[in-house]
Design an enzyme around this catalytic site. Structure first.
Site, short mmCIF file in Angstrom:
data_model
loop_
_atom_site.label_atom_id
_atom_site.label_comp_id
_atom_site.label_asym_id
_atom_site.label_seq_id
_atom_site.Cartn_x
_atom_site.Cartn_y
_atom_site.Cartn_z
N ARG A 152 11.78 9.15 14.04
CA ARG A 152 12.55 8.41 13.04
C ARG A 152 12.06 8.69 11.62
O ARG A 152 12.83 8.71 10.68
CB ARG A 152 12.36 6.91 13.32
CG ARG A 152 13.62 6.18 13.62
CD ARG A 152 13.48 4.70 13.87
NE ARG A 152 12.28 3.97 13.65
CZ ARG A 152 11.48 3.52 14.63
NH1 ARG A 152 11.75 3.81 15.88
NH2 ARG A 152 10.42 2.81 14.35
N PRO A 186 0.83 -1.20 0.00
CA PRO A 186 0.00 0.00 0.00
C PRO A 186 0.87 1.26 0.00
O PRO A 186 1.87 1.31 0.71
CB PRO A 186 -0.78 -0.09 1.32
CG PRO A 186 -0.48 -1.41 1.91
CD PRO A 186 0.75 -1.94 1.25
N GLU A 187 0.52 2.25 -0.81
CA GLU A 187 1.20 3.53 -0.76
C GLU A 187 0.61 4.31 0.41
O GLU A 187 -0.42 3.92 0.96
CB GLU A 187 0.98 4.29 -2.07
CG GLU A 187 1.40 3.51 -3.29
CD GLU A 187 2.59 4.13 -4.04
OE1 GLU A 187 2.82 5.33 -3.93
OE2 GLU A 187 3.29 3.38 -4.75
N ASN A 222 6.44 4.12 -4.81
CA ASN A 222 7.21 4.02 -6.04
C ASN A 222 6.64 4.85 -7.19
O ASN A 222 7.37 5.39 -8.01
CB ASN A 222 7.30 2.54 -6.44
CG ASN A 222 8.43 2.29 -7.41
OD1 ASN A 222 9.45 2.98 -7.37
ND2 ASN A 222 8.25 1.33 -8.29
N ARG A 235 13.22 -1.33 -6.31
CA ARG A 235 11.98 -1.13 -7.06
C ARG A 235 12.33 -0.57 -8.44
O ARG A 235 13.33 0.10 -8.60
CB ARG A 235 11.05 -0.13 -6.34
CG ARG A 235 10.82 -0.39 -4.85
CD ARG A 235 9.87 -1.55 -4.60
NE ARG A 235 8.55 -1.34 -5.16
CZ ARG A 235 7.56 -0.70 -4.54
NH1 ARG A 235 7.74 -0.16 -3.37
NH2 ARG A 235 6.38 -0.59 -5.12
#
Ligand SMILES: [Zn+2]
Length: 276
Positions: free
Chosen positions: A124, A2-3, A173, A265
């Site tokens: 982070r 999932p984006e 991506n 990717r």
């Protein structure tokens, strides 16, 4: 995978179903052992940052407790109205009330965190374009200093940095490729050689492009004037400038789009529009 926009879509949906209500929680599969501690408590809210989700149950035994979910490659949710189906398969977590239910299967992580754990995660992670309040006018959407600083220090290729969750959260991506094309930046240029003005433009572009994708689950990055069919909504094959367009002519200059693996990717770019 999932984006980020998918993660935010779930956060919004699940908050609309349960936020402010007492809910039941269990783990039919047994792997989310702390589910019992949450059963019958109020779910205060649901937040998303990058590919992480947090189900905030407020203060339990003197500490703020948050269910941390990372979907990984195989995680998925199913939601519905009562009656809730019988448990099937590797069902990690269920949340339900009298009206609705959700089921979570296959996440990389589903565990009970403290506020300290959650704050450490936020420190982070790089900033998430989807967490920029919509009310902020587009021209005032400055990129967070943390982002400019972290990219400016690195000699790593910008195409890799944009996929690094400690630089920017939840891009994915498709957007890596499309944002770099729209800014006409070579994905191979080192981070410290990308001007701050360009990084600002990329950030603003991400803030604009991501919210609509949350709604229709599709990211359209091409502008009507660049599409072969200028009128109407973008056809699927015209929705992106470079992503998955290997060997096809660039909509802007006609050069063949190229591809190469970068950061595990497939990266896509136009060698003419995005020359080094
Ligand atoms: Zn081109």
């Amino acid at each position: 995978m999932p984006e980020g926009n998918e993660t935010h879509r779930w956060a919004t949906l699940h908050a609309s179903m349960f936020a402010g209500r007492r809910v039941h929680v269990d783990s039919p599969q047994g792997r989310f052992a702390d589910a019992g501690l949450l059963d019958g408590r109020k779910l205060c809210g649901v937040v998303a940052v990058g590919k992480h989700l947090g189900y905030d149950f407020g203060i339990i035994e003197k500490q703020r407790r948050i269910v941390h979910v990372h979907m990984g490659l195989y995680g998925d949710f199913t939601e519905g109205s009562q009656p809730m189906p019988e448990p099937r398969g590797a069902l990690r977590m269920r949340i339900w009330d009298r009206r609705q239910w959700l089921e979570l299967r296959g996440p990389t992580d589903c565990s009970l965190w403290t506020d300290e754990d959650w704050q450490a995660l936020l420190a982070r992670l790089g900033p998430d374009p989807l967490n920029v309040p919509r009310k902020v006018p587009a021209k005032d959407r400055q990129a967070p200093a943390k982002l400019i600083e972290r990219i400016g220090k690195r000699r790593t290729a910008i195409g890799l940095l944009l996929m690094d969750q400690s630089i920017v959260s939840g891009l994915g991506n498709i957007l890596r490729a499309e944002l770099l094309f729209r800014a006409r930046v070579s994905p191979f240029r080192p981070g410290n050689e990308v001007p701050e003005q360009t990084l600002q433009a990329i950030w603003k572009d991400a803030v604009e492009l991501m919210p609509p994708a949350m709604v229709d689950r599709r990211i359209v990055t091409t502008m009507p004037r660049d599409r072969p069919h200028r009128r109407g909504t973008a056809l699927d094959e015209e929705a992106h400038y470079v992503y998955r367009r290997k060997g096809r002519p660039c909509f802007v200059c006609g050069t063949e789009i190229r591809t190469e693996v970068m950061g595990g990717r497939n990266l896509f770019w136009c060698p003419q529009c995005q020359a080094d």
